[in-house]
Design a protein around this motif. Structure first.
Motif, PDB file in Angstrom:
ATOM      1  N   UNK A   1     -62.086 -26.753 -16.790  1.00 51.79           N
ATOM      2  CA  UNK A   1     -62.582 -28.057 -17.279  1.00 51.79           C
ATOM      3  C   UNK A   1     -63.275 -28.811 -16.147  1.00 51.79           C
ATOM      4  N   UNK A   2     -62.607 -28.873 -15.011  1.00 55.02           N
ATOM      5  CA  UNK A   2     -63.152 -29.597 -13.858  1.00 55.02           C
ATOM      6  C   UNK A   2     -64.510 -28.995 -13.440  1.00 55.02           C
ATOM      7  N   UNK A   3     -64.583 -27.671 -13.441  1.00 48.90           N
ATOM      8  CA  UNK A   3     -65.820 -27.009 -13.013  1.00 48.90           C
ATOM      9  C   UNK A   3     -66.975 -27.373 -13.951  1.00 48.90           C
ATOM     10  N   UNK A   4     -66.732 -27.288 -15.249  1.00 49.39           N
ATOM     11  CA  UNK A   4     -67.834 -27.559 -16.182  1.00 49.39           C
ATOM     12  C   UNK A   4     -68.164 -29.059 -16.182  1.00 49.39           C
ATOM     13  N   UNK A   5     -67.162 -29.884 -16.000  1.00 47.40           N
ATOM     14  CA  UNK A   5     -67.444 -31.325 -15.903  1.00 47.40           C
ATOM     15  C   UNK A   5     -68.329 -31.616 -14.689  1.00 47.40           C
ATOM     16  N   UNK A   6     -68.018 -30.963 -13.577  1.00 51.03           N
ATOM     17  CA  UNK A   6     -68.848 -31.170 -12.369  1.00 51.03           C
ATOM     18  C   UNK A   6     -70.292 -30.729 -12.621  1.00 51.03           C
ATOM     19  N   UNK A   7     -70.440 -29.600 -13.307  1.00 48.05           N
ATOM     20  CA  UNK A   7     -71.793 -29.113 -13.595  1.00 48.05           C
ATOM     21  C   UNK A   7     -72.496 -30.092 -14.546  1.00 48.05           C
ATOM     22  N   UNK A   8     -71.746 -30.582 -15.510  1.00 46.26           N
ATOM     23  CA  UNK A   8     -72.313 -31.537 -16.466  1.00 46.26           C
ATOM     24  C   UNK A   8     -72.756 -32.829 -15.782  1.00 46.26           C
ATOM     25  N   UNK A   9     -71.937 -33.252 -14.807  1.00 49.58           N
ATOM     26  CA  UNK A   9     -72.284 -34.491 -14.089  1.00 49.58           C
ATOM     27  C   UNK A   9     -73.585 -34.300 -13.316  1.00 49.58           C
ATOM     28  N   UNK A  10     -73.762 -33.126 -12.731  1.00 55.06           N
ATOM     29  CA  UNK A  10     -75.003 -32.843 -12.005  1.00 55.06           C
ATOM     30  C   UNK A  10     -76.180 -32.835 -12.982  1.00 55.06           C
ATOM     31  N   UNK A  11     -75.949 -32.231 -14.146  1.00 60.47           N
ATOM     32  CA  UNK A  11     -77.044 -32.127 -15.136  1.00 60.47           C
ATOM     33  C   UNK A  11     -77.515 -33.503 -15.584  1.00 60.47           C
ATOM     34  N   UNK A  12     -76.587 -34.462 -15.622  1.00 65.44           N
ATOM     35  CA  UNK A  12     -76.998 -35.774 -16.126  1.00 65.44           C
ATOM     36  C   UNK A  12     -77.250 -36.765 -15.018  1.00 65.44           C
ATOM     37  N   UNK A  13     -77.283 -36.270 -13.753  1.00 68.83           N
ATOM     38  CA  UNK A  13     -77.495 -37.209 -12.632  1.00 68.83           C
ATOM     39  C   UNK A  13     -78.988 -37.414 -12.378  1.00 68.83           C
TER      40      UNK A  13
END
Ligand SMILES: Cc1ncc(COP(=O)(O)O)c(C=O)c1O
Length: 386
Positions: free
Chosen positions: A374-386
């Motif tokens: 979960x943490x890994x995909x959340x981190x990737x998601x945060x980058x995608x929306x930054x």
């Protein structure tokens, strides 16, 4: 009967491990790259290895370490595959087995079919055996990837002499169908080619999917093929060095028997002990719990990607703990993994290493706790929306 999913070890404990997964990147990076898993060993393996350490039992692997009987029993119980024990041999690891077989069955400069995208060492291994890689990409369909039988036929008609099959396939997780494997066997027979089937992910088929051992598909498959496998991926034993080679028929048996003794001597004693314990019936319950955990993570990953990276393209694997994800929509470059590692602090396997089909892709190892995933995909998601 419901099976309790295995729980991954806490991350603080995992960080004390000394393997590649845990010693390649600093602690702020979540490692979901190399195919190691984050669970405690199956109890029978812990027990046999602990006993060996206590005894200082660290010498050479004996002539009959029990691998033959253990693998035959496992293949029968888990796959319904009846293996002739005299056809089972062993060596240090799967890629050692593959390279030694290829060395014997191809002539220098022969072309060997490899279905891309594929586990990167396949490319080097073909070359190490003196062959030349002939890529026949998997065909992507609506429901998954399939062997491009027409492409294989063209390659064999054009002179390729062997096929290095990945069954189930890494990185797509494709459990090839009986029908496709039978057709592949017929093609190999027609063109007098050999099929070497790497079946290391075989025990990891997810609910609703089945792993089909290549040699068990038909009499023709047995006549043209070899299987190479190990308990090492399923039971996380990669560092211990032991793999199984199975000859499909008498001709292949002769080839395996003709190997220099050194090929068998490369088998690690701890690897042999651990493979025997892994393949024993007493480890079946552990494997079922692992499959329950991986099944949950597979579903969780699909949900997480839909939520945090909705433009990613992902087909859940039929087998295994590896997910092949197309993130090209996010414009993180041809090889998104370095950007994700630097910016999101998540280490994933580099897509382009698997062949040019891997441009814009990453491979995610979900053999971890749901929290880490979960943490890994959340981190990737945060980058995608930054
Ligand atoms: C398809 C495949 N073959 C072989 C291996 C490596 O096996 P070994 O370390 O026994 O060579 C892996 C490791 O992930 C793999 O995915």
């Amino acid at each position: 009967m419901s099976v309790t999913p295995l729980q991954a070890l806490p991350i603080d404990q995992l960080r004390q491990r000394s393997s590649t997964k845990w010693r390649s990147y600093p602690p702020e990076v979540l490692p979901l790259f190399v195919a190691e898993t984050d669970y405690e060993l199956a109890p029978a393996i812990t027990e046999i290895l602990t006993r060996a350490v206590r005894l200082g039992d660290t010498g050479y692997t004996p002539p009959e370490p029990g691998i033959r009987e253990a693998f035959v029993g496992f293949a029968q119980r888990r796959f319904g595959w009846t293996v002739d024990p005299s056809r089972v041999h062993w060596t240090g690891d799967v890629m050692m087995g593959v390279v030694e077989i290829l060395r014997r069955v191809i002539a220098p400069g022969d072309r060997v079919v490899v279905m891309t995208p594929v586990y990167p060492p396949f490319f080097d291994t073909v070359e190490e055996a003196g062959g030349v890689v002939e890529r026949v990409p998997l065909a992507r369909t609506e429901s998954g990837w399939r062997i491009d039988l027409r492409g294989v036929e063209a390659a064999l008609a054009g002179g390729a002499t062997a096929v290095l099959l990945c069954n189930p396939h890494n990185p797509t997780g494709t459990a090839h169908t009986h029908e496709d494997l039978a057709a592949l066997a017929e093609l190999a027979a027609r063109f007098d080619a050999t099929v070497v089937s790497d079946e290391i992910h075989g025990p990891l088929a997810h609910a609703g999917h089945a792993f089909t051992p290549f040699l068990n598909v038909s009499a023709t498959a047995a006549e043209v093929g070899y299987a190479v496998t190990s308990a090492s991926k399923t039971f996380n034993l990669a560092g211990l060095k032991c793999a199984v080679m199975v000859a499909g028929g008498p001709a292949q048996e002769e080839v395996l028997r003709s190997f220099p003794a050194e090929v068998e001597w490369r088998t690690g004693l701890f690897g042999a002990l651990a493979n025997v314990a892994a393949y024993a019936p007493e480890s079946d319950a552990w494997l079922d719990s692992l499959l329950a955990a991986l099944g949950e993570n597979r579903a969780l990953l699909a949900d997480l990607l839909a939520q945090h990276l909705p433009r990613a393209r992902f087909l859940p694997p039929d087998a295994g703990f590896l997910a092949w994800v197309d993130v090209s929509a996010y414009e993180w470059g041809d090889n998104p993994a370095p950007t994700l590692r630097r910016e999101a602090k998540v280490a994933l396997h580099h897509g382009p290493l698997f062949g040019e089909e891997g441009i814009g892709h990453v491979r995610i190892n979900f053999g971890c706790s749901p929290d880490v995933l979960r943490e890994a995909v959340e981190r990737m998601g945060a980058l995608a929306s930054s």
